[in-house]
Design a protein around this motif. Structure first.
Motif, PDB file in Angstrom:
ATOM      1  N   SER A 115      -2.679   5.706  -5.472  1.00 26.05           N
ATOM      2  CA  SER A 115      -4.271   6.445  -5.861  1.00 26.05           C
ATOM      3  C   SER A 115      -4.304   6.664  -6.720  1.00 26.05           C
ATOM      4  O   SER A 115      -5.319   7.491  -7.261  1.00 26.05           O
ATOM      5  CB  SER A 115      -4.324   7.450  -4.818  1.00 26.05           C
ATOM      6  OG  SER A 115      -3.091   8.513  -5.026  1.00 26.05           O
ATOM      7  N   THR A 116      -2.898   7.463  -8.030  1.00 28.30           N
ATOM      8  CA  THR A 116      -3.408   7.513  -9.129  1.00 28.30           C
ATOM      9  C   THR A 116      -2.746   6.852 -10.097  1.00 28.30           C
ATOM     10  O   THR A 116      -1.579   5.314  -9.827  1.00 28.30           O
ATOM     11  CB  THR A 116      -2.652   9.391  -9.554  1.00 28.30           C
ATOM     12  OG1 THR A 116      -1.641   9.095  -9.422  1.00 28.30           O
ATOM     13  CG2 THR A 116      -3.510  10.015  -7.879  1.00 28.30           C
ATOM     14  N   ARG A 156      -0.994  14.833  -0.609  1.00 31.52           N
ATOM     15  CA  ARG A 156      -0.702  13.464  -1.213  1.00 31.52           C
ATOM     16  C   ARG A 156      -0.671  13.927  -2.687  1.00 31.52           C
ATOM     17  O   ARG A 156      -0.368  13.111  -3.729  1.00 31.52           O
ATOM     18  CB  ARG A 156      -2.387  12.842  -1.896  1.00 31.52           C
ATOM     19  CG  ARG A 156      -3.194  12.536  -0.591  1.00 31.52           C
ATOM     20  CD  ARG A 156      -1.966  10.993   0.514  1.00 31.52           C
ATOM     21  NE  ARG A 156      -2.901  10.393   1.679  1.00 31.52           N
ATOM     22  CZ  ARG A 156      -4.121  11.198   2.463  1.00 31.52           C
ATOM     23  NH1 ARG A 156      -3.282  12.365   3.119  1.00 31.52           N
ATOM     24  NH2 ARG A 156      -4.045  10.836   3.368  1.00 31.52           N
ATOM     25  N   VAL A 171      -4.528   1.037  -9.371  1.00 29.46           N
ATOM     26  CA  VAL A 171      -4.705   2.592  -9.042  1.00 29.46           C
ATOM     27  C   VAL A 171      -6.325   1.957  -8.133  1.00 29.46           C
ATOM     28  O   VAL A 171      -6.779   1.948  -8.714  1.00 29.46           O
ATOM     29  CB  VAL A 171      -5.338   3.387 -10.005  1.00 29.46           C
ATOM     30  CG1 VAL A 171      -5.588   4.552  -9.607  1.00 29.46           C
ATOM     31  CG2 VAL A 171      -3.878   3.727 -11.168  1.00 29.46           C
ATOM     32  N   TYR A 172      -5.886   2.201  -6.848  1.00 30.30           N
ATOM     33  CA  TYR A 172      -6.945   1.683  -5.285  1.00 30.30           C
ATOM     34  C   TYR A 172      -8.133   2.401  -6.207  1.00 30.30           C
ATOM     35  O   TYR A 172      -9.066   2.543  -5.161  1.00 30.30           O
ATOM     36  CB  TYR A 172      -6.541   1.522  -4.390  1.00 30.30           C
ATOM     37  CG  TYR A 172      -5.921   2.691  -3.981  1.00 30.30           C
ATOM     38  CD1 TYR A 172      -6.508   3.965  -3.284  1.00 30.30           C
ATOM     39  CD2 TYR A 172      -4.439   3.103  -3.506  1.00 30.30           C
ATOM     40  CE1 TYR A 172      -6.829   4.615  -2.645  1.00 30.30           C
ATOM     41  CE2 TYR A 172      -4.352   4.317  -2.850  1.00 30.30           C
ATOM     42  CZ  TYR A 172      -5.408   4.793  -2.605  1.00 30.30           C
ATOM     43  OH  TYR A 172      -5.158   6.200  -1.870  1.00 30.30           O
ATOM     44  N   THR A 173      -7.836   3.889  -6.123  1.00 28.85           N
ATOM     45  CA  THR A 173      -9.538   4.215  -6.037  1.00 28.85           C
ATOM     46  C   THR A 173     -10.288   4.041  -7.946  1.00 28.85           C
ATOM     47  O   THR A 173     -11.177   4.718  -7.602  1.00 28.85           O
ATOM     48  CB  THR A 173      -9.053   5.806  -6.532  1.00 28.85           C
ATOM     49  OG1 THR A 173      -7.964   5.895  -7.607  1.00 28.85           O
ATOM     50  CG2 THR A 173      -8.363   6.610  -5.220  1.00 28.85           C
ATOM     51  N   TYR A 193       1.002  -1.286   0.107  1.00 29.69           N
ATOM     52  CA  TYR A 193       0.035   0.105   0.136  1.00 29.69           C
ATOM     53  C   TYR A 193       0.625   1.453  -0.043  1.00 29.69           C
ATOM     54  O   TYR A 193       1.886   1.384   0.656  1.00 29.69           O
ATOM     55  CB  TYR A 193      -0.782   0.165   1.230  1.00 29.69           C
ATOM     56  CG  TYR A 193      -1.982  -1.181   1.278  1.00 29.69           C
ATOM     57  CD1 TYR A 193      -3.307   0.295   1.482  1.00 29.69           C
ATOM     58  CD2 TYR A 193      -2.316  -2.505   1.940  1.00 29.69           C
ATOM     59  CE1 TYR A 193      -4.461  -0.889   1.274  1.00 29.69           C
ATOM     60  CE2 TYR A 193      -2.833  -3.093   1.547  1.00 29.69           C
ATOM     61  CZ  TYR A 193      -4.110  -2.471   0.990  1.00 29.69           C
ATOM     62  OH  TYR A 193      -5.658  -2.892   1.707  1.00 29.69           O
TER      63      TYR A 193
END
Length: 337
Positions: free
Chosen positions: A181-182, A327, A199-201, A155
């Motif tokens: 995240s990106t 971030r 990309v976890y988002t 992570y």
């Protein structure tokens, strides 16, 4: 002659980055078995922002110092003073230090937490070893006994510890699946050695991990996020797999999670572990020095490469907190003095 005063950044109270005050304070003096180090470089980590904001206020004292206080847990610099029981041979040495109160012109630290730097290593990259790389090293070799061929999910893979985990994990022979995240951060993680990135988002993380492992699941998950993410970990771990919680960026999991944890963990014989570098510092301090020495050799030989996103002056340290909380950072924020 030792300085009487110094510049430092003080967290005056819990709150936003505006509580950080650049000011003049009394310079420290080394006790019998300590060194006085003139700081040449230090750093800001996401953990510093959590301490400053009060996120750990109900946690252990090691993670929630009483304020006002100088934050920062890593530095590189030059020894300018020694305690009565320390050899004068330390004077003038270039050193890297694993110690608290590092966001200042001077700090004091035990000899046992200090390692001499090779001449070929710069202060800016060396200062990233004592916290970020040390944490990653001990996640791989203390919290777990990572083995070549295993698959590890990392992570926050574009952050300070995440980047170190990717680099050191590859050196240990792991297959690394990075979470970020990106797309930009995922691309960055791949440049550090990650085999795959999610990309976890935008994606269903457990499903993607199972796809990438041909349904086998991951052997290890390094999770500094937690919150609701532990439920995903249970799904994407292989039988006998291990998740290591090494932070609480999103806070604690929902109390109802305990039932899910028990059912899923028992079904696959999973292990949920916790890790803080503080434990090694308190109970096996000699290993801190040994692993710092090992990391310095890896750095000198070009086998690891700490990534610097921004360099700031001590007076602009609060901007580092802002960058981390927005971030924006890929790699690390270094403070040069």
């Amino acid at each position: 002659m030792m300085a009487n005063t110094m510049k430092a950044v003080i967290a005056t109270q819990y709150g936003g980055s505006d509580v950080l005050e650049y000011c003049e304070v009394d310079a420290p003096r080394p006790n019998n078995h300590e060194l006085l180090v003139k700081v040449m470089a230090t750093a800001v980590g996401f953990g510093d922002t959590l301490i400053r904001s009060g996120a750990y206020i109900d946690g252990p004292e090691s993670h929630s110092p009483s304020l006002p206080a100088i934050l920062g847990f890593q530095a590189s610099g030059i020894v300018e003073g020694v305690g009565k029981e320390v050899s004068n041979n330390w004077l003038g040495r270039r050193v890297v230090v694993n110690a608290a109160h590092a966001n200042a012109e001077y700090l004091v630290c035990p000899v046992g937490s200090t390692v001499e730097m090779p001449d070929a290593v710069g202060f800016d990259v060396a200062t990233l070893l004592p916290n970020f790389y040390l944490t990653a090293y001990h996640l791989l070799h203390t919290a777990t006994q990572a083995k070549a061929g295993q698959t590890a999910v990392v992570y926050a893979a574009a952050g300070g510890v995440g980047t170190a985990l990717v680099q050191l994990g590859k050196l240990a022979g792991l297959k690394i699946i990075a979470l970020a995240s990106t797309e930009e951060k995922c691309a960055f993680a791949r440049t550090q050695g990650a085999d795959d990135a999610i990309v976890y988002t935008n994606e269903e993380v457990p499903e993607r991990v199972m796809d990438l492992t041909q349904g086998a699941g991951a052997d290890l998950v390094f999770n500094p996020v937690v919150g609701e993410t532990l439920a995903d970990d249970l799904v994407m771990l292989a039988p006998y797999g291990r998740t290591v919680v090494c932070g609480l960026i999103q806070g604690l999991p929902n109390p109802d999670f305990v039932q899910t944890l028990m059912f899923e963990a028992v079904a696959k014989s999973l292990t949920l572990g916790m890790f803080s570098l503080w434990t090694v510092m308190e109970h096996e301090p000699e290993r801190i020095k040994e692993s710092l020495q090992e990391l310095l050799i890896l750095l000198k030989d070009g086998k690891i490469a700490p990534q610097i996103y921004a360099k700031l002056t001590l007076s602009d340290l609060a901007k580092g907190h802002d960058l981390l909380e927005k971030r924006k950072v890929m790699g690390n924020v270094v403070i040069e003095l």
